[in-house]
Design a protein around this motif. Sequence first.
Motif, PDB file in Angstrom:
ATOM      1  N   HIS A   1     -11.738  50.209   7.571  1.00 21.98           N
ATOM      2  CA  HIS A   1     -11.477  50.883   6.299  1.00 21.98           C
ATOM      3  C   HIS A   1     -10.923  49.876   5.301  1.00 21.98           C
ATOM      4  CE1 HIS A   1      -9.178  54.271   4.001  1.00 21.98           C
ATOM      5  NE2 HIS A   1     -10.365  54.048   3.481  1.00 21.98           N
ATOM      6  N   LYS A   2     -11.625  49.682   4.187  1.00 23.74           N
ATOM      7  CA  LYS A   2     -11.259  48.626   3.248  1.00 23.74           C
ATOM      8  C   LYS A   2     -10.441  49.096   2.054  1.00 23.74           C
ATOM      9  CE  LYS A   2     -15.356  45.840   4.367  1.00 23.74           C
ATOM     10  NZ  LYS A   2     -15.838  46.685   5.463  1.00 23.74           N
ATOM     11  N   GLU A   3     -10.444  50.382   1.761  1.00 26.94           N
ATOM     12  CA  GLU A   3      -9.759  50.868   0.564  1.00 26.94           C
ATOM     13  C   GLU A   3      -8.237  50.866   0.751  1.00 26.94           C
ATOM     14  OE1 GLU A   3     -11.219  51.571  -2.343  1.00 26.94           O
ATOM     15  OE2 GLU A   3     -13.058  50.859  -1.371  1.00 26.94           O
ATOM     16  N   PRO A   4      -7.490  50.398  -0.245  1.00 27.88           N
ATOM     17  CA  PRO A   4      -6.018  50.434  -0.151  1.00 27.88           C
ATOM     18  C   PRO A   4      -5.500  51.846  -0.364  1.00 27.88           C
ATOM     19  CG  PRO A   4      -6.683  49.641  -2.312  1.00 27.88           C
ATOM     20  CD  PRO A   4      -7.952  49.772  -1.506  1.00 27.88           C
ATOM     21  N   CYS A   5      -4.348  52.139   0.192  1.00 29.76           N
ATOM     22  CA  CYS A   5      -3.747  53.461  -0.003  1.00 29.76           C
ATOM     23  C   CYS A   5      -3.475  53.658  -1.502  1.00 29.76           C
ATOM     24  CB  CYS A   5      -2.438  53.562   0.778  1.00 29.76           C
ATOM     25  SG  CYS A   5      -1.543  55.102   0.462  1.00 29.76           S
ATOM     26  N   PRO A   6      -3.837  54.807  -2.065  1.00 32.67           N
ATOM     27  CA  PRO A   6      -3.628  55.038  -3.507  1.00 32.67           C
ATOM     28  C   PRO A   6      -2.167  55.033  -3.924  1.00 32.67           C
ATOM     29  CG  PRO A   6      -4.281  57.065  -2.375  1.00 32.67           C
ATOM     30  CD  PRO A   6      -4.499  55.950  -1.414  1.00 32.67           C
ATOM     31  N   TYR A   7      -1.260  55.190  -2.973  1.00 35.71           N
ATOM     32  CA  TYR A   7       0.168  55.188  -3.300  1.00 35.71           C
ATOM     33  C   TYR A   7       0.807  53.808  -3.187  1.00 35.71           C
ATOM     34  CZ  TYR A   7      -0.101  60.296  -2.906  1.00 35.71           C
ATOM     35  OH  TYR A   7      -0.427  61.614  -3.078  1.00 35.71           O
ATOM     36  N   SER A   8       0.113  52.851  -2.559  1.00 41.18           N
ATOM     37  CA  SER A   8       0.730  51.557  -2.268  1.00 41.18           C
ATOM     38  C   SER A   8       1.124  50.783  -3.520  1.00 41.18           C
ATOM     39  CB  SER A   8      -0.198  50.700  -1.402  1.00 41.18           C
ATOM     40  OG  SER A   8      -1.406  50.413  -2.101  1.00 41.18           O
ATOM     41  N   CYS A   9       0.377  50.948  -4.605  1.00 38.38           N
ATOM     42  CA  CYS A   9       0.673  50.206  -5.832  1.00 38.38           C
ATOM     43  C   CYS A   9       1.984  50.652  -6.467  1.00 38.38           C
ATOM     44  CB  CYS A   9      -0.466  50.363  -6.840  1.00 38.38           C
ATOM     45  SG  CYS A   9      -0.734  52.065  -7.379  1.00 38.38           S
ATOM     46  N   LEU A  10       2.526  51.799  -6.035  1.00 40.30           N
ATOM     47  CA  LEU A  10       3.764  52.318  -6.604  1.00 40.30           C
ATOM     48  C   LEU A  10       4.999  51.796  -5.878  1.00 40.30           C
ATOM     49  CD1 LEU A  10       2.663  56.056  -6.948  1.00 40.30           C
ATOM     50  CD2 LEU A  10       2.552  54.281  -8.705  1.00 40.30           C
ATOM     51  N   SER A  11       4.790  51.047  -4.810  1.00 39.23           N
ATOM     52  CA  SER A  11       5.908  50.661  -3.955  1.00 39.23           C
ATOM     53  C   SER A  11       6.584  49.368  -4.397  1.00 39.23           C
ATOM     54  CB  SER A  11       5.438  50.504  -2.505  1.00 39.23           C
ATOM     55  OG  SER A  11       4.633  49.344  -2.379  1.00 39.23           O
ATOM     56  N   TYR A  12       7.847  49.249  -4.056  1.00 38.26           N
ATOM     57  CA  TYR A  12       8.631  48.040  -4.290  1.00 38.26           C
ATOM     58  C   TYR A  12       8.030  46.884  -3.506  1.00 38.26           C
ATOM     59  CZ  TYR A  12      12.767  44.969  -4.102  1.00 38.26           C
ATOM     60  OH  TYR A  12      13.622  43.910  -4.173  1.00 38.26           O
ATOM     61  N   ARG A  13       7.508  47.204  -2.324  1.00 37.65           N
ATOM     62  CA  ARG A  13       6.880  46.180  -1.480  1.00 37.65           C
ATOM     63  C   ARG A  13       5.743  45.484  -2.218  1.00 37.65           C
ATOM     64  NH1 ARG A  13       6.007  44.858   4.036  1.00 37.65           N
ATOM     65  NH2 ARG A  13       7.497  46.442   4.715  1.00 37.65           N
ATOM     66  N   SER A  14       5.006  46.233  -3.019  1.00 35.76           N
ATOM     67  CA  SER A  14       3.888  45.660  -3.764  1.00 35.76           C
ATOM     68  C   SER A  14       4.366  44.568  -4.716  1.00 35.76           C
ATOM     69  CB  SER A  14       3.164  46.763  -4.552  1.00 35.76           C
ATOM     70  OG  SER A  14       2.108  46.236  -5.312  1.00 35.76           O
ATOM     71  N   GLU A  15       5.507  44.774  -5.345  1.00 35.65           N
ATOM     72  CA  GLU A  15       6.077  43.775  -6.254  1.00 35.65           C
ATOM     73  C   GLU A  15       6.501  42.523  -5.484  1.00 35.65           C
ATOM     74  OE1 GLU A  15       8.902  45.254  -9.232  1.00 35.65           O
ATOM     75  OE2 GLU A  15       8.435  47.265  -8.522  1.00 35.65           O
ATOM     76  N   VAL A  16       7.163  42.739  -4.349  1.00 39.60           N
ATOM     77  CA  VAL A  16       7.616  41.604  -3.531  1.00 39.60           C
ATOM     78  C   VAL A  16       6.410  40.832  -2.984  1.00 39.60           C
ATOM     79  CG1 VAL A  16       8.855  40.947  -1.420  1.00 39.60           C
ATOM     80  CG2 VAL A  16       9.790  42.725  -2.915  1.00 39.60           C
ATOM     81  N   SER A  17       5.358  41.566  -2.651  1.00 39.08           N
ATOM     82  CA  SER A  17       4.134  40.941  -2.151  1.00 39.08           C
ATOM     83  C   SER A  17       3.545  39.979  -3.184  1.00 39.08           C
ATOM     84  CB  SER A  17       3.102  42.019  -1.804  1.00 39.08           C
ATOM     85  OG  SER A  17       1.862  41.444  -1.450  1.00 39.08           O
ATOM     86  N   ASP A  18       3.552  40.385  -4.436  1.00 38.05           N
ATOM     87  CA  ASP A  18       3.018  39.528  -5.497  1.00 38.05           C
ATOM     88  C   ASP A  18       3.823  38.228  -5.610  1.00 38.05           C
ATOM     89  OD1 ASP A  18       1.094  41.390  -6.108  1.00 38.05           O
ATOM     90  OD2 ASP A  18       2.204  42.285  -7.771  1.00 38.05           O
ATOM     91  N   ILE A  19       5.143  38.344  -5.465  1.00 39.79           N
ATOM     92  CA  ILE A  19       6.015  37.160  -5.547  1.00 39.79           C
ATOM     93  C   ILE A  19       5.712  36.191  -4.404  1.00 39.79           C
ATOM     94  CG2 ILE A  19       8.411  36.351  -5.368  1.00 39.79           C
ATOM     95  CD1 ILE A  19       9.247  39.040  -6.682  1.00 39.79           C
ATOM     96  N   ILE A  20       5.601  36.742  -3.189  1.00 37.55           N
ATOM     97  CA  ILE A  20       5.349  35.887  -2.022  1.00 37.55           C
ATOM     98  C   ILE A  20       3.954  35.272  -2.090  1.00 37.55           C
ATOM     99  CG2 ILE A  20       5.083  35.885   0.492  1.00 37.55           C
ATOM    100  CD1 ILE A  20       7.286  37.959   0.641  1.00 37.55           C
ATOM    101  N   ASP A  21       2.975  36.021  -2.576  1.00 34.92           N
ATOM    102  CA  ASP A  21       1.615  35.479  -2.715  1.00 34.92           C
ATOM    103  C   ASP A  21       1.608  34.271  -3.657  1.00 34.92           C
ATOM    104  OD1 ASP A  21       0.614  37.371  -1.018  1.00 34.92           O
ATOM    105  OD2 ASP A  21      -0.214  38.659  -2.586  1.00 34.92           O
ATOM    106  N   THR A  22       2.386  34.358  -4.728  1.00 32.57           N
ATOM    107  CA  THR A  22       2.479  33.244  -5.671  1.00 32.57           C
ATOM    108  C   THR A  22       3.118  32.026  -5.008  1.00 32.57           C
ATOM    109  OG1 THR A  22       2.671  34.757  -7.557  1.00 32.57           O
ATOM    110  CG2 THR A  22       3.416  32.489  -7.892  1.00 32.57           C
ATOM    111  N   LEU A  23       4.178  32.271  -4.241  1.00 31.27           N
ATOM    112  CA  LEU A  23       4.836  31.181  -3.508  1.00 31.27           C
ATOM    113  C   LEU A  23       3.876  30.538  -2.518  1.00 31.27           C
ATOM    114  CD1 LEU A  23       8.373  32.656  -2.654  1.00 31.27           C
ATOM    115  CD2 LEU A  23       7.911  30.627  -4.048  1.00 31.27           C
TER     116      LEU A  23
END
Length: 318
Positions: A236-258
Motif C-alpha cells: 500500500h503506497k498511499e500515506p495516511c490522510p491524517y499523517s500530514c497533521l502530526s508533529y512527527r511530520s514536522e520533525v521528519s522534515d527537519i531530519i530529512d534535511t539534516l
Amino acid sequence: MTAISKSKCGKCGNAFNDDELYFQKHSGTKFCKECFIKDTKRKVRKNLGKNILKNHITIGVGISGGKDSLVMAHILNEFFNQIPNSKIVGIMVNEGIEGFRNDGIEKGIKFCEEYGIEYHIVTFSEYIDSDLDSIVAIAKEKNMTMNPCSFCGVIRRKILNRVAIEKGCDYLAIGHNLDDISQAVMMNYIEGDIKKLAILGKSSQSDKFVKRIKPLSKIPEEEVKLFADILEMDYHKEPCPYSCLSYRSEVSDIIDTLEEKHAGAMYSIVAGYERLLEYLEVPESVSICEKCGEPSALKICKVCSFLKDLGLEENSKF
C-alpha cells in the motif's frame, strides 16, 4: 555511441551498470541488487539476535499493508520458516479511515495468504465502539486540540498488545524503520520528555505487555522501499490522510534535511540516544490504570483518558 558507465559492487566485486547499483551515502558503498538484499537481511538478523531467533517462539507481526510492515513480515517469515516450532502471526488493525485503510488491509491479506501466514484482523469499533474518522469528528465538535495521530497511536498499540497476548505471542514486531526511530528520539528531545526517552528504548517487564521488537530499526526508510521494490512486493503506497497533521511530520522534515546535507545523521541520532540510555532510569514499579487495570505511567492511562474526554468510555472493552 556513448559508452555505458560501469562500477563494481562493493560486496561481491562484480561489475554492473551504474543504474543497476544502489549507492549507500553514509557508508560510501555500492551494492548490486542481490548483495543489497543479503546485507539488509543480515542487519535484521543481527538486530534480532539469538535470543529471538530460536525454537518455540511466536512473533506477532503488526501488518498495515505498507512497505515497512510487509518487508518486516517477509524477512521474519523467511527466518522463522527455518526454525522448528516457531512462527509469525499477522495482526491487522483496521482503524476505520475511509478511502485509506481497506486497501492496506487487502494488501496485508494477499501477502499473508501468498506466504501461508496465519493472520487476524481487528477493528477500532470492536474495542471502543467507534472508528477513527468518528473519533476525529467528535474531537472537532468538542474543540479538543489533540491531533488524530495521538488518538490513533495509543489505541492501536493497546489493541495490538491485547491481540498478541490472546494469540500467545512471545514478542510483538513493529515495522518502525530508522527514520521512525530517529524521529521519535528527536521529538522527545525537543519536548524535553526524559521519561518518554527512557521508556522508548526499554521494554516493560509487566506480564500484561508483550515485549516489542523493531526488526527494521537499523534500516533507513529509503532502503526498506528499495528492498520492497526489488522484490516487486505489492504494498500500500498511499500515506495516511491524517499523517500530514502530526508533529512527527514536522520533525521528519527537519531530519530529512539534516540527512541530505550530512549523510548518516539518522544513525548518529539513534547511536547517541542508545549510549544515553545507559544513564536513563525507568521506575521499576509500574502504576495500574484505575479504569482498565493495565500498566500505566499515570493513574488513568492515555487511552482511557482519551475515551473519557470523547464520551466513549462506557462502550469500551478495555
